[in-house]
Design a protein around this motif. Structure first.
Motif, PDB file in Angstrom:
ATOM      1  N   CYS A 140       0.760  -1.191  -0.287  1.00  0.00           N
ATOM      2  CA  CYS A 140       0.251  -0.198  -0.133  1.00  0.00           C
ATOM      3  C   CYS A 140       1.387   1.482  -0.084  1.00  0.00           C
ATOM      4  O   CYS A 140       0.772   2.542  -0.568  1.00  0.00           O
ATOM      5  N   GLU A 141       2.089   1.022   1.044  1.00  0.00           N
ATOM      6  CA  GLU A 141       2.858   2.477   0.298  1.00  0.00           C
ATOM      7  C   GLU A 141       3.657   2.214  -0.796  1.00  0.00           C
ATOM      8  O   GLU A 141       3.523   3.431  -1.532  1.00  0.00           O
TER       9      GLU A 141
ATOM     10  N   GLU B 164       1.114   4.311  -3.126  1.00  0.00           N
ATOM     11  CA  GLU B 164       0.593   5.160  -2.601  1.00  0.00           C
ATOM     12  C   GLU B 164       1.505   6.085  -3.660  1.00  0.00           C
ATOM     13  O   GLU B 164       1.133   7.137  -3.923  1.00  0.00           O
TER      14      GLU B 164
END
Lengths: 106, 106
Positions: free
Chosen positions: B39-40, B43
């Motif tokens: 998810c990082e 992003e």
DNA sequence: TGGCGAATTGGTAAAATGACCAAGGATCGA
DNA sequence: TCGATCCTTGGTCATTTTACCAATTCGCCA
């Protein structure tokens, strides 16, 4: 990742893409031993000369090799010998993977 | 180029192909600073998570990164730090090309 | 100067790549 | 247990890559 960053990664990817083909890796490997003309390389690769010529054009466009016409032949040579260091690392990756595979089977 | 040789170049090409994409280069670069969860990375990349996940799967299949599930997250990390040396060389190629371009214009 | 070998370029068809959407599995907190 | 979040996988479509054939250019020499 902003536009500028993206452009940088795209520029890098273009170089690496140029190397991302077995035939082109062979060509680089062979050229690392000295310049060769297209007909010699074609003979070694065992494909159509037009195919080899196009592969060489890709490497040239990426700035990895240089060409020089002499008489009716065109000789290609490595322009950035550091490319050969790629191979060392690639071999490391391959060996590491092989080791892990072996460990799983053990 | 015989069958065995060809297989060797194909194995090498598989590794290099895995790196031959701007997004994947970014991922490797970012992971070189430490492990990150999907998810990082999603992003940072600014694409669909499924896209990033698939890029990571390509790197993993090539043996370049490793993944580890912790809770609901999956963390990725570099497995062969030598890959970073690719970048140095790539930069050299890019600079050499830039210099030649400049010389032509001069 | 006619023809041959060397090399590149254009065209085409097949295969691979890549991005997104949709759907599904796993985990965790309420 | 329900719902939300995290992540992967399958499907589809557009784009790119690649190999070969055909046509063309260039240099050489008989």
């Amino acid at each position: 990742m902003n536009t500028k960053e993206r452009a940088r990664y795209e520029a890098r990817a273009r170089i690496i893409k140029a190397l991302a083909h077995p035939t082109r890796l062979f060509l680089v490997d062979e050229l690392s031993r000295g310049e060769r003309c297209v007909c010699e390389l074609t003979e070694m690769v065992g494909a159509d000369m037009s195919t080899v010529s196009k592969h060489l054009a890709v490497l040239k466009a990426a700035g990895i090799v240089a060409d020089e016409k002499r008489g009716s032949q065109v000789f290609y040579a490595i322009r950035c010998p550091c490319v050969l260091k790629f191979f060392e690392c690639v071999e490391t990756v391959l060996k590491t993977s092989a080791r892990e595979q072996a460990a799983l089977v053990r």
